[in-house]
Design an enzyme around this catalytic site. Structure first.
Site, PDB file in Angstrom:
ATOM      1  CG  ASP A   1      -2.133   1.046   1.146  1.00 25.91           C
ATOM      2  OD1 ASP A   1      -1.881   2.124   0.492  1.00 25.91           O
ATOM      3  OD2 ASP A   1      -2.965   0.656   1.940  1.00 25.91           O
TER       4      ASP A   1
ATOM      5  NE  ARG B   1      -4.499   3.287   0.059  1.00 26.33           N
ATOM      6  CZ  ARG B   1      -5.666   2.851   0.386  1.00 26.33           C
ATOM      7  NH1 ARG B   1      -6.643   3.122   0.028  1.00 26.33           N
ATOM      8  NH2 ARG B   1      -5.435   1.733   1.011  1.00 26.33           N
TER       9      ARG B   1
HETATM   10  N1  LIG Z   1      -2.758  -2.162  -6.290  1.00 26.07           N
HETATM   11  C1  LIG Z   1      -4.122  -2.402  -6.092  1.00 26.07           C
HETATM   12  N2  LIG Z   1      -4.872  -1.318  -5.880  1.00 26.07           N
HETATM   13  C2  LIG Z   1      -6.097  -1.858  -5.922  1.00 26.07           C
HETATM   14  C3  LIG Z   1      -6.654  -3.104  -6.226  1.00 26.07           C
HETATM   15  N3  LIG Z   1      -7.731  -3.201  -6.221  1.00 26.07           N
HETATM   16  C4  LIG Z   1      -8.365  -1.709  -5.580  1.00 26.07           C
HETATM   17  N4  LIG Z   1      -7.285  -1.111  -5.476  1.00 26.07           N
HETATM   18  C5  LIG Z   1      -7.300   0.516  -5.084  1.00 26.07           C
HETATM   19  O1  LIG Z   1      -7.446   0.355  -3.721  1.00 26.07           O
HETATM   20  C6  LIG Z   1      -7.968   1.730  -3.368  1.00 26.07           C
HETATM   21  C7  LIG Z   1      -8.949   1.446  -2.322  1.00 26.07           C
HETATM   22  O2  LIG Z   1      -8.492   0.894  -1.227  1.00 26.07           O
HETATM   23  P1  LIG Z   1      -8.990  -0.364  -0.604  1.00 26.07           P
HETATM   24  O3  LIG Z   1      -7.621  -1.030  -0.102  1.00 26.07           O
HETATM   25  O4  LIG Z   1     -10.210  -1.004  -1.364  1.00 26.07           O
HETATM   26  O5  LIG Z   1      -9.675   0.172   0.778  1.00 26.07           O
HETATM   27  P2  LIG Z   1      -9.177   1.192   1.623  1.00 26.07           P
HETATM   28  O6  LIG Z   1      -9.254   2.569   1.175  1.00 26.07           O
HETATM   29  O7  LIG Z   1      -7.847   0.920   2.231  1.00 26.07           O
HETATM   30  O8  LIG Z   1     -10.161   0.900   2.998  1.00 26.07           O
HETATM   31  P3  LIG Z   1     -11.559   1.366   3.153  1.00 26.07           P
HETATM   32  O9  LIG Z   1     -11.406   2.719   4.000  1.00 26.07           O
HETATM   33  O10 LIG Z   1     -11.954   0.360   4.094  1.00 26.07           O
HETATM   34  O11 LIG Z   1     -12.294   1.297   1.779  1.00 26.07           O
HETATM   35  C8  LIG Z   1      -8.153   2.375  -4.563  1.00 26.07           C
HETATM   36  O12 LIG Z   1      -7.021   3.377  -4.829  1.00 26.07           O
HETATM   37  C9  LIG Z   1      -8.128   1.372  -5.590  1.00 26.07           C
HETATM   38  O13 LIG Z   1      -7.787   1.892  -7.035  1.00 26.07           O
HETATM   39  C10 LIG Z   1      -5.601  -3.933  -6.614  1.00 26.07           C
HETATM   40  O14 LIG Z   1      -6.133  -5.254  -6.753  1.00 26.07           O
HETATM   41  N5  LIG Z   1      -4.392  -3.581  -6.515  1.00 26.07           N
END
Ligand SMILES: Nc1nc2c(ncn2[C@@H]2O[C@H](COP(=O)(O)OP(=O)(O)OP(=O)(O)O)[C@@H](O)[C@H]2O)c(=O)[nH]1
Length: 209
Positions: free
Chosen positions: A124, A126
């Site tokens: 992750d 971010r």
């Molecule tokens: N690298 C990658 N990113 C993904 C994938 N599927 C979704 N994403 C990205 O994940 C991000 C969303 O994050 P999530 O991990 O689904 O959720 P979160 O924001 O951590 O947590 P919540 O607040 O519970 O939604 C978005 O930027 C999506 O583009 C994947 O398979 N691989």
């Protein structure tokens, strides 16, 4: 980023499905939530949402990002408004083209974490400093705090900031609609079940109240 006004309830209806319920009246009594034991209003609902072109625009069945964004707006419309901070952190920060490469690896058997690592990215990538600053700018700092719509414990800590400039008073779980409604609503696919189980098993997400 934006405020979701309570008037949106008039457009989405109580259960958010305008097609089934038909148009809602434009005038409806305004509701403000109060804490049960005091006269203070509840902390505002906040969603910190990361961009997901595939989930939000193409309604891919690989993730629940589009559903989560809609559900956050719906909940805010029913509970006196709120704040959505939309962060341009596509693909958990690795960008759209790298996410699509990760999808190819997932098709070959990797989970979402393994695919990122194979591409030499963090699981992750971010950060949430900008979200914290935006919330402070919007007046969401201070003692009242916020109610954060998320399953991600890391996001809760990160949004609060190093000195807890923003206080998450309550975490509100984002339960997939398919789980809530026995598969009758929301996204239902093998890929999304794997995606959610990786989030729970490897990323510590808490998909329950
Ligand atoms: N690298 C990658 N990113 C993904 C994938 N599927 C979704 N994403 C990205 O994940 C991000 C969303 O994050 P999530 O991990 O689904 O959720 P979160 O924001 O951590 O947590 P919540 O607040 O519970 O939604 C978005 O930027 C999506 O583009 C994947 O398979 N691989």
């Amino acid at each position: 980023m934006g405020f979701v006004p309570e008037e949106m309830a008039a457009r989405t209806g109580e259960d958010g499905i305008a097609e089934e319920d038909g148009p809602q009246p434009l005038e409806r009594p305004k509701q403000h939530e109060m804490s049960p034991d005091e006269d203070k209003p509840k902390p505002p609902l906040v969603r910190i949402h990361s961009e997901c072109y595939t989930g939000e625009t193409a309604w891919s069945a690989r993730c629940d990002c589009g559903e989560q964004l809609d559900e956050a707006a719906r909940l805010m419309s029913l509970h006196g408004g709120g704040v959505i901070v939309y962060l341009r952190q596509e693909g958990r920060g690795i960008g759209l083209s790298e996410k699509l490469k990760a999808y190819n690896l997932q098709d070959l058997g990797s989970d979402t974490v393994e695919a990122n690592l194979l591409l030499r990215h963090p699981a992750d990538a971010r950060s949430y400093g900008l979200a914290t600053a935006i919330l402070l700018d919007l007046g969401c700092g201070g003692d009242q705090g916020i109610r954060l719509l998320t399953n991600n414990p890391h996001k809760v800590r990160a949004v609060e900031g190093p000195n807890r400039e923003v206080i998450v008073r309550e975490r509100v779980a984002m339960i997939p609609l398919a789980w809530k409604h026995g598969g009758k609503r929301g996204i239902h696919s093998r890929e999304i079940e794997q995606y959610l189980s990786t989030k729970i098993g490897k990323m510590g997400h808490m998909i329950s109240d």
